[in-house]
Design an enzyme around this catalytic site. Sequence first.
Site, PDB file in Angstrom:
ATOM      1  N   HIS A 118      -7.382  -0.685   6.117  1.00 34.05           N
ATOM      2  CA  HIS A 118      -6.910  -1.974   6.376  1.00 34.05           C
ATOM      3  C   HIS A 118      -8.583  -2.676   7.300  1.00 34.05           C
ATOM      4  CE1 HIS A 118      -3.440  -0.495   5.484  1.00 34.05           C
ATOM      5  NE2 HIS A 118      -2.984  -1.821   5.019  1.00 34.05           N
ATOM      6  N   ARG A 153       5.788 -10.435   2.888  1.00 32.59           N
ATOM      7  CA  ARG A 153       5.308  -8.748   2.679  1.00 32.59           C
ATOM      8  C   ARG A 153       6.376  -8.600   4.659  1.00 32.59           C
ATOM      9  NH1 ARG A 153       1.235  -4.419   2.020  1.00 32.59           N
ATOM     10  NH2 ARG A 153       0.463  -4.979   4.341  1.00 32.59           N
ATOM     11  N   GLU A 210       4.545   1.955  -4.515  1.00 31.28           N
ATOM     12  CA  GLU A 210       3.269   1.825  -3.558  1.00 31.28           C
ATOM     13  C   GLU A 210       3.137   3.699  -2.733  1.00 31.28           C
ATOM     14  OE1 GLU A 210       2.142  -0.090  -0.025  1.00 31.28           O
ATOM     15  OE2 GLU A 210       3.889  -0.496   0.176  1.00 31.28           O
ATOM     16  N   ASP A 260      -1.699   2.454  -1.312  1.00 30.05           N
ATOM     17  CA  ASP A 260      -1.119   3.722  -0.260  1.00 30.05           C
ATOM     18  C   ASP A 260      -0.905   4.276  -2.126  1.00 30.05           C
ATOM     19  OD1 ASP A 260      -0.732   3.559   2.096  1.00 30.05           O
ATOM     20  OD2 ASP A 260       0.442   1.435   1.608  1.00 30.05           O
ATOM     21  N   CYS A 264      -0.957  -6.174  -6.159  1.00 27.59           N
ATOM     22  CA  CYS A 264      -1.812  -6.419  -5.226  1.00 27.59           C
ATOM     23  C   CYS A 264      -2.560  -5.947  -4.197  1.00 27.59           C
ATOM     24  CB  CYS A 264      -0.344  -7.080  -4.029  1.00 27.59           C
ATOM     25  SG  CYS A 264       0.556  -5.789  -3.451  1.00 27.59           S
TER      26      CYS A 264
HETATM   27  C1  PEP Z   1      -1.984  -1.355  -0.853  1.00 26.00           C
HETATM   28  O1  PEP Z   1      -1.208  -0.055  -0.084  1.00 26.00           O
HETATM   29  O2  PEP Z   1      -1.752  -1.512  -1.936  1.00 26.00           O
HETATM   30  C2  PEP Z   1      -0.905  -2.359  -0.307  1.00 26.00           C
HETATM   31  C3  PEP Z   1      -1.396  -3.965  -0.712  1.00 26.00           C
HETATM   32  O3  PEP Z   1      -0.317  -2.468   1.118  1.00 26.00           O
HETATM   33  P1  PEP Z   1      -1.535  -2.375   2.342  1.00 26.00           P
HETATM   34  O4  PEP Z   1      -2.739  -2.033   1.599  1.00 26.00           O
HETATM   35  O5  PEP Z   1      -0.999  -3.091   3.461  1.00 26.00           O
HETATM   36  O6  PEP Z   1      -0.681  -1.176   2.634  1.00 26.00           O
HETATM   37 MG    MG Z   2       0.614  -0.808   1.148  1.00 23.90          MG
END
Ligand code: PEP
Ligand code: MG
Length: 605
Positions: A226, A374, A474, A498, A545
Amino acid sequence: MTFSLRGLAVAPGIAIGRAVLIASSRVEVAHYFISTDAVEAEIERIRAGRDAVIEELGRLQKSVSQMSRNEAPHELVAMLEVHLMLLQDEMLSDGVRHWICERHYNAEWALTTQLEIISRQFDEMEDPYLRERKADLEQVVERILRHMQGASALMTDLNKTNSNSTPRNPIRNDKQQSPQQNLLSEEKHDVPLVLIAHDLSPADMLQFKQSVFAGFVTDVGGKTSHTAIVARSMNIPAVVGTRAASQLINQDDWVIIDGDAGVVIVDPSPIVLSEYNFKKRQGELERTRLLRLINTTANTLDGQKIELLANIEVPEDAAAALDVGVLGVGLFRSEFLFMGREVKGLSTLPSEEEQFNAYKNVVLGMHGLPVTIRTIDIGADKPLDKKEKAQDAHLNPALGLRAIRWSLSEPDMFITQLRAILRASSFGQINLLIPMLCAVSEIQQTLAAIALAKKQLDDEGIAYGSVPIGAMIEIPAAALMLPTFLKYFDFLSIGTNDLIQYTLAIDRADEAVSYLYDPLHPAVLHLISNTIKQADLHGKPVSVCGEMAGDASMTKLLLGMGLRSFSMHPAQLLKVKQQILRTDTRKLKTWTQQVLNAESPQEFI
Ligand code: PEP
Ligand code: MG
């Protein structure tokens, strides 16, 4: 001496600037830039702190000298002499003055920066006696800091020293402030600055959205950690996973960050520097050229209309999303509202009212375009606070109580968030997205919680709009039980970050296994392709996403799989749009099938 380091390229572009090293957590003090007017006052603060320590040590030295030979502890006498000498050392005071005057660091930051520089020199000394004086220097700096912070723990420490061991106390900031906080400045800096740190949390990274830094380098982290995701959203070149940058790079070194190649060049020669300056200008030109696409509709050559949405972390990101012409927000990572809120070491959660205002602001900021919020996805590499991260260190937090699992285990928190989101839906179209679902029991509990939040609002006569509910796909288990998900939910959103992590058992934040983190792994491609196909068959909207949606080298393949909705950081959008405009989806069928059938799909990309 020129040298280079390799890491993972996480945010493209070239940054050239002087290194600003954030000291390790051993030395936690506030870091912020001061204005030119404040320089003299800041120097005075340091001087006052240092003078106070000299006076105190002087007093102590006097009382020790009045003791009899047997009474006066030898270690204490020697230590006082060394400390007084260090306090008057010009290298310390001149260095501190330099950081304040030339770089506008606040006094504490200047002091700890200079401590780090001198410490490195001590480390290189061959004489063990001299090498050990580093601990004395650390104590001297700690005392100055404590005086500056108004604390007076001096006597306690001297007593510890008296017990024959030289203490190496960590220098902690009593305010428990993140060392990365406040690196914001209204001031213009003559010299571009790049940030070098061992690690940065996503919350720290978020602080830098308004900072002066031209680029970032960290020792740890993976491509879709992240921290990397936030760096990418800032459109600032970044390289993570260099392993030793924070140890090998010195404060104020000239550094080139090549965010395309994942290379960091330290102390470059004039030839290398001019080559990278050229590359940097080319990149800027390319970005300017892409701006021409802002008002072009994202249609493929064969007229397929593609929905391009934004991923955002904070309400203020909505403006940047509108600037590049998105059709809505496809992923608002609401957890960023919950992070970095420690007060005196304890986490605090945002109230319903605070959340409601944040969600409402995004909705209003998007001027009638839909916003997908989300629910909180906390845990793994997004801890609520640093304490939580430390507690989790021995576990595997990516497989633990994160995202919807955490929400369901904290029903009050979850209902509060759901109420706030529902209330905001009176001000514009909101879609509610649930992260990390993998079991039908979780789905049912989640839907029950949403129903309860609605009932509470109904009973209280509080209005809310019609809110479609979607699930993130995910976890491989979710991608393998799509009929269930399609039965319960109005739409799906594929979280490839994920999905890749869990399909391949690769920690997305761990640079040691990043070579195996592969969006083009056949297993991953099959799960994505099948999810899109199934959603289409059931007539339910589906988007991607995860970071794959913003990677222009993946656009053609995702289009070939039938994807028509992409959500990504605004900074990535125009490059992806360029690919869409050049693609004829009718010609992708055979090629997409070849890619899906291949053992090594990357050979076709
Ligand atoms: C993902 O897992 O692709 C996602 C968009 O959520 P995050 O990156 O916040 O885990
Ligand atoms: Mg994710």
